[in-house]
Scaffold this motif. Structure first.
Motif, short mmCIF file in Angstrom:
data_model
loop_
_atom_site.label_atom_id
_atom_site.label_comp_id
_atom_site.label_asym_id
_atom_site.label_seq_id
_atom_site.Cartn_x
_atom_site.Cartn_y
_atom_site.Cartn_z
N PRO A 18 36.78 54.98 92.02
CA PRO A 18 36.40 55.98 91.00
C PRO A 18 37.57 56.82 90.51
O PRO A 18 37.51 57.39 89.42
N ASP A 19 38.64 56.93 91.32
CA ASP A 19 39.75 57.79 90.94
C ASP A 19 40.92 57.03 90.33
O ASP A 19 42.00 57.60 90.15
N GLU A 20 40.73 55.77 90.00
CA GLU A 20 41.82 54.98 89.45
C GLU A 20 42.01 55.27 87.96
O GLU A 20 41.10 55.71 87.27
N GLU A 21 43.20 55.00 87.50
CA GLU A 21 43.52 55.15 86.08
C GLU A 21 43.41 53.79 85.40
O GLU A 21 44.14 52.86 85.74
N SER A 22 42.50 53.68 84.45
CA SER A 22 42.28 52.43 83.76
C SER A 22 42.55 52.59 82.27
O SER A 22 42.12 53.57 81.66
N LYS A 23 43.27 51.64 81.70
CA LYS A 23 43.61 51.69 80.28
C LYS A 23 42.97 50.52 79.56
O LYS A 23 42.80 49.44 80.13
N LEU A 24 42.64 50.73 78.30
CA LEU A 24 42.12 49.65 77.49
C LEU A 24 43.23 48.63 77.21
O LEU A 24 44.42 48.95 77.29
N PRO A 25 42.86 47.40 76.88
CA PRO A 25 43.89 46.39 76.57
C PRO A 25 44.80 46.86 75.44
O PRO A 25 44.34 47.40 74.44
N ALA A 26 46.07 46.67 75.61
CA ALA A 26 47.06 47.08 74.61
C ALA A 26 48.24 46.13 74.65
O ALA A 26 48.60 45.61 75.71
N VAL A 27 48.81 45.89 73.48
CA VAL A 27 49.98 45.03 73.38
C VAL A 27 51.12 45.61 74.24
O VAL A 27 51.35 46.81 74.24
N PHE A 28 51.81 44.73 74.98
CA PHE A 28 52.94 45.20 75.77
C PHE A 28 54.12 44.23 75.61
O PHE A 28 53.95 43.09 75.14
N VAL A 29 55.29 44.70 75.98
CA VAL A 29 56.53 43.95 75.80
C VAL A 29 57.16 43.66 77.16
O VAL A 29 57.26 44.55 78.01
N VAL A 30 57.59 42.41 77.35
CA VAL A 30 58.36 42.03 78.53
C VAL A 30 59.81 41.85 78.08
O VAL A 30 60.13 40.90 77.35
N PRO A 31 60.72 42.75 78.45
CA PRO A 31 62.12 42.64 78.01
C PRO A 31 62.77 41.35 78.48
O PRO A 31 62.30 40.70 79.42
N GLY A 32 63.87 41.01 77.83
CA GLY A 32 64.59 39.79 78.18
C GLY A 32 65.10 39.78 79.60
O GLY A 32 65.64 40.78 80.09
N ARG A 33 64.88 38.66 80.28
CA ARG A 33 65.35 38.43 81.66
C ARG A 33 64.84 39.49 82.64
O ARG A 33 65.53 39.86 83.58
N GLU A 34 63.65 39.98 82.38
CA GLU A 34 63.06 40.95 83.30
C GLU A 34 61.68 40.48 83.74
O GLU A 34 61.07 39.61 83.10
N ALA A 35 61.20 41.05 84.82
CA ALA A 35 59.86 40.76 85.34
C ALA A 35 59.10 42.08 85.50
O ALA A 35 59.67 43.07 85.96
N GLY A 41 64.11 34.37 78.77
CA GLY A 41 65.13 34.42 77.73
C GLY A 41 65.72 35.80 77.54
O GLY A 41 65.44 36.74 78.29
N ALA A 42 66.57 35.91 76.50
CA ALA A 42 67.24 37.18 76.21
C ALA A 42 66.41 38.08 75.29
O ALA A 42 66.47 39.30 75.42
N LYS A 43 65.65 37.48 74.38
CA LYS A 43 64.87 38.27 73.44
C LYS A 43 63.58 38.76 74.09
O LYS A 43 62.99 38.06 74.92
N PRO A 44 63.11 39.96 73.75
CA PRO A 44 61.84 40.46 74.30
C PRO A 44 60.67 39.57 73.85
O PRO A 44 60.71 38.94 72.79
N ILE A 45 59.64 39.52 74.68
CA ILE A 45 58.41 38.79 74.36
C ILE A 45 57.27 39.79 74.25
O ILE A 45 57.03 40.58 75.18
N VAL A 46 56.57 39.75 73.13
CA VAL A 46 55.44 40.64 72.89
C VAL A 46 54.15 39.90 73.26
O VAL A 46 53.88 38.82 72.74
N VAL A 47 53.38 40.49 74.18
CA VAL A 47 52.12 39.90 74.63
C VAL A 47 50.98 40.59 73.88
O VAL A 47 50.78 41.79 74.02
N HIS A 48 50.23 39.79 73.09
CA HIS A 48 49.15 40.35 72.29
C HIS A 48 47.80 40.32 73.01
O HIS A 48 47.02 41.26 72.90
N ASP A 49 47.51 39.23 73.72
CA ASP A 49 46.18 39.11 74.31
C ASP A 49 46.23 38.11 75.46
O ASP A 49 47.12 37.26 75.56
#
Length: 235
Positions: A109-126, A73-81
């Motif tokens: 061992p040298d990878e960058e790992s982040k804790l789970p965090a809410v992220f946004v998928v903009p409209g019509r994007e992947a 869609g056109a509106k952003p989608i917020v992914v919580h979990d």
């Protein structure tokens, strides 16, 4: 003369009605187009991963998947979990929870790992994310077979968990269950040697886990036998 005037009035009314219809249609089309382009709420979709990283050590199961999230869609989608489960397995097998968002698929061992965090998928994007699922005591010890896997998601514009993707996880390809590494998830035929190696590795893991469970059971029986005779009530 009166007939001529009546005809003129009728033609004027017809022209006015046609112009009104055209104007209203144009307005409806403009509003609908604006809504479709700028305000339509789409859905979140993803596809079956062609590879995965896995480790099965003791009672701990960890999976890392490369997932592409597409907002239709056109509106952003917020992914919580996010959550991963095995719907065809016994209910005693707990789901795997979203534990990290690594920077790549291959663990190291040298990878960058982040804790789970809410992220946004903009409209019509992947967007592509590497999502790591884990359960310290899931109750599931993967066998060398195909598993039906379901990924569920919680998004900002909906309530509760919703099914995002159901796919086949081919744990037959896991040849080193105690090593956190990457495997192929496409339906390919393994050689007899590779299949035997995978079966032996997973059976060793099953036997090791069974021995640990029996040891815990014997310990519980010993503790219960040593408590015999204590009939008092603890408050």
């Amino acid at each position: 003369m009166l007939l001529l005037m009546a005809a003129v009035d009728q033609n004027a009314s017809s022209s006015l009605s046609a112009a009104s219809v055209v104007s209203i249609s144009a307005l409806v089309f403009t509003v609908a187009s604006f809504w479709w382009i700028n305000a339509r709420q789409g859905r979140l979709e993803t596809w079956e991963p062609q590879s995965f990283a896995a480790i099965c050590r003791g009672s701990m199961v960890r999976l890392r998947l490369p997932l592409v999230f597409h907002n239709t869609g056109a509106k952003p989608i917020v992914v919580h979990d996010l959550m991963l489960s095995f719907p065809d397995e016994p209910v005693s097998h707990l789901p795997l929870l979203w534990k990290a968002s690594p920077s790549r698929l291959q663990p190291g061992p040298d990878e960058e790992s982040k804790l789970p965090a809410v992220f946004v998928v903009p409209g019509r994007e992947a967007q592509q994310f590497f999502i790591e699922f884990e359960a310290p005591f899931s109750g599931l010890i993967p066998e060398a077979r195909d598993y039906k896997v379901r990924i569920q998601v919680r998004v900002g514009h909906r309530k509760g968990w919703r099914s995002l993707l159901t796919f086949t996880l081919r744990t037959t390809n896991i040849t080193y269950p105690d090593r956190y590494t990457v495997y192929n998830n496409v339906p390919v035929e393994l050689t007899k040697e590779d299949r035997k190696k995978a079966d032996n590795a997973l059976w060793e893991l099953l036997e090791e886990t069974g021995e640990r469970s029996s040891d815990k059971g014997e310990g519980k029986r010993r503790n219960s036998s040593s408590d015999e005779g204590n009939s008092g009530t603890n408050l």
